[in-house]
Design an enzyme around this catalytic site. Sequence first.
Site, PDB file in Angstrom:
ATOM      1  N   ASP A  61      47.254  38.692  34.757  1.00  0.00           N
ATOM      2  CA  ASP A  61      46.556  38.649  36.045  1.00  0.00           C
ATOM      3  C   ASP A  61      47.034  39.834  36.893  1.00  0.00           C
ATOM      4  O   ASP A  61      48.239  39.942  37.180  1.00  0.00           O
ATOM      5  CB  ASP A  61      46.912  37.315  36.716  1.00  0.00           C
ATOM      6  CG  ASP A  61      46.217  37.115  38.044  1.00  0.00           C
ATOM      7  OD1 ASP A  61      45.655  38.085  38.598  1.00  0.00           O
ATOM      8  OD2 ASP A  61      46.258  35.975  38.542  1.00  0.00           O
ATOM      9  N   ILE A  62      46.115  40.687  37.303  1.00  0.00           N
ATOM     10  CA  ILE A  62      46.531  41.868  38.075  1.00  0.00           C
ATOM     11  C   ILE A  62      47.180  41.500  39.410  1.00  0.00           C
ATOM     12  O   ILE A  62      47.886  42.308  39.997  1.00  0.00           O
ATOM     13  CB  ILE A  62      45.361  42.853  38.326  1.00  0.00           C
ATOM     14  CG1 ILE A  62      44.165  42.161  38.981  1.00  0.00           C
ATOM     15  CG2 ILE A  62      44.959  43.583  37.043  1.00  0.00           C
ATOM     16  CD1 ILE A  62      43.134  43.124  39.563  1.00  0.00           C
ATOM     17  N   THR A 135      32.249  50.782  43.329  1.00  0.00           N
ATOM     18  CA  THR A 135      30.808  50.522  43.263  1.00  0.00           C
ATOM     19  C   THR A 135      30.070  51.206  44.409  1.00  0.00           C
ATOM     20  O   THR A 135      30.662  51.468  45.466  1.00  0.00           O
ATOM     21  CB  THR A 135      30.573  48.993  43.335  1.00  0.00           C
ATOM     22  OG1 THR A 135      29.195  48.745  43.525  1.00  0.00           O
ATOM     23  CG2 THR A 135      31.330  48.364  44.502  1.00  0.00           C
ATOM     24  N   ASP A 136      28.769  51.419  44.220  1.00  0.00           N
ATOM     25  CA  ASP A 136      27.964  51.983  45.319  1.00  0.00           C
ATOM     26  C   ASP A 136      27.791  50.980  46.467  1.00  0.00           C
ATOM     27  O   ASP A 136      27.441  51.364  47.582  1.00  0.00           O
ATOM     28  CB  ASP A 136      26.591  52.451  44.803  1.00  0.00           C
ATOM     29  CG  ASP A 136      25.764  51.376  44.129  1.00  0.00           C
ATOM     30  OD1 ASP A 136      26.193  50.209  44.083  1.00  0.00           O
ATOM     31  OD2 ASP A 136      24.658  51.702  43.645  1.00  0.00           O
ATOM     32  N   GLU A 137      28.072  49.692  46.197  1.00  0.00           N
ATOM     33  CA  GLU A 137      27.814  48.670  47.226  1.00  0.00           C
ATOM     34  C   GLU A 137      28.716  48.826  48.454  1.00  0.00           C
ATOM     35  O   GLU A 137      28.400  48.306  49.515  1.00  0.00           O
ATOM     36  CB  GLU A 137      27.988  47.260  46.646  1.00  0.00           C
ATOM     37  CG  GLU A 137      27.036  46.995  45.505  1.00  0.00           C
ATOM     38  CD  GLU A 137      26.814  45.529  45.196  1.00  0.00           C
ATOM     39  OE1 GLU A 137      27.195  44.675  46.016  1.00  0.00           O
ATOM     40  OE2 GLU A 137      26.244  45.246  44.134  1.00  0.00           O
ATOM     41  N   TYR A 183      31.871  40.449  48.189  1.00  0.00           N
ATOM     42  CA  TYR A 183      32.218  41.296  47.028  1.00  0.00           C
ATOM     43  C   TYR A 183      32.428  42.744  47.463  1.00  0.00           C
ATOM     44  O   TYR A 183      33.469  43.347  47.196  1.00  0.00           O
ATOM     45  CB  TYR A 183      31.117  41.210  45.958  1.00  0.00           C
ATOM     46  CG  TYR A 183      31.175  42.338  44.942  1.00  0.00           C
ATOM     47  CD1 TYR A 183      32.238  42.436  44.040  1.00  0.00           C
ATOM     48  CD2 TYR A 183      30.173  43.319  44.893  1.00  0.00           C
ATOM     49  CE1 TYR A 183      32.304  43.486  43.115  1.00  0.00           C
ATOM     50  CE2 TYR A 183      30.231  44.360  43.971  1.00  0.00           C
ATOM     51  CZ  TYR A 183      31.299  44.440  43.084  1.00  0.00           C
ATOM     52  OH  TYR A 183      31.355  45.475  42.180  1.00  0.00           O
ATOM     53  N   LYS A 187      35.782  45.156  47.486  1.00  0.00           N
ATOM     54  CA  LYS A 187      35.874  46.428  46.758  1.00  0.00           C
ATOM     55  C   LYS A 187      36.204  47.571  47.735  1.00  0.00           C
ATOM     56  O   LYS A 187      37.010  48.444  47.429  1.00  0.00           O
ATOM     57  CB  LYS A 187      34.565  46.732  46.021  1.00  0.00           C
ATOM     58  CG  LYS A 187      34.277  45.842  44.827  1.00  0.00           C
ATOM     59  CD  LYS A 187      35.268  45.968  43.689  1.00  0.00           C
ATOM     60  CE  LYS A 187      35.185  47.286  42.951  1.00  0.00           C
ATOM     61  NZ  LYS A 187      36.082  47.294  41.744  1.00  0.00           N
TER      62      LYS A 187
END
Length: 377
Positions: A61-62, A135-137, A183, A187
């Site tokens: 687990d990171i 991500t682009d989001e 989300y 990120k």
Amino acid sequence: MKRNILITGGAGFIGNHVVRLFVNKYPDYNIVNLDKLTYAGNLANLKDIENKPNYTFIKGDIADLEDMRRVITGHKIDGIIHLAAESHVDRSIKDPFTFARTNVMGTLSLLQAAKEYWESCPEKYEGKLFYHISTDEVYGALELTNPEGIPAPFTTKASAGEHEAYGSEFFLETTKYNPHSPYSASKASSDHFVRAYHDTYGMPTLVTNCSNNYGPYQFPEKLIPLFINNIRHGKPLPVYGKGENVRDWLYVEDHARAIDLIFHSGNVAETYNIGGFNEWKNIDLIKVIIKTVDRLLGNPEGHSEHLITYVTDRLGHDMRYAIDSRKLQSELGWEPSLQFEEGIEKTVRWYLDNQDWMDNITSGAYAKYYEEMYKSI
Ligand code: NAD
Ligand code: DAU
């Protein structure tokens, strides 16, 4: 050159393509794949390379700092390609805390463990790299200023011949962050931590922001594999809202090739956008998928169109994503290798030919959770 590279999230969709590429292309590298094997991680994705001598899998687990210290020090890791994340927007709307834990605290634990080990090495940060996949989001949502579409101002091999753009703006590396979903907020936060470790401690870091990926081994909660599987089983295709949202699609192996190139040739502390100038309105994309699946299954054209079912929109549904990847193309010479129609054909064939892979996911204990997620459909 011998290198010890940690790839996180290698049992997931994009991760397995990156792991496969590195294991096969660089026999002198030791590739360590660390993955928690959440619902999205599947070691069946890596069957073809699991016995290669330069490959090691670690279940971990990171967000566990002690474990990350042990792994990074124990394997003398000099390069990290960090993909592990909670990645599905709909899940983040239902359970934002899991996203904060993995995407924010997980990334921070990895950064801290790498910092401690690399600073303890005689050569310090020389020859080291922390490459964060984003991500682009994080850039937010673009407007639909050309709802009917106008000829795209830029094209690549990924774009169809007369490809369209649905707005006048594109996400650039300099676009201000403006995430909307839990989300994308998680990120964005992780991206900021990565850059902070460079700016504060001098850690060599890199961030790339990619558009929507498609291709084999994607978990069937995401639009394309979900719809291919539903068409095959004659189940409804839940289109959110009016189906007018626009996404910019890139074949997953082209993303993996970009990651390889940037890992080896990208400039430290830079950001690169990755995308193929390949915008599609959801409803148009869905019609291409229906047509392709029907043709490959031997159904008459239009056979499955009746499955299209408009459902309540996703909360806070971002209207349009469109990546400007000209920096990556001009500075590092990357371009997509696959035209979109070829990529979709390849993808649909793969899911139809690998029904066992799909059934393993959509059946048994997992199915209960899956149905819970989509009980409104
Ligand atoms: P995915 O959900 O298919 O895979 C994520 C992987 O991370 C899984 O194998 C999962 O088991 C693992 N994981 C989750 N939590 C973990 C934890 N705490 N510790 C260790 N491993 C953990 O995701 P994906 O679509 O392959 O995305 C990979 C990365 O690329 C993500 O960071 C995502 O934000 C980014 N990204 C995805 C896309 C896309 O279209 N899929 C586009 C741009 C960027
Ligand atoms: O842009 C990059 C992002 O692409 C990644 O960072 C994410 O990890 C990845 O999941 C993806 O996010 P999206 O939300 O764009 O992907 P998804 O496949 O969930 O949805 C694609 C579009 O289709 C979106 O506009 C929502 C819509 N949709 C999705 C599903 C699952 C539907 O209309 N019906 C559905 O059932």
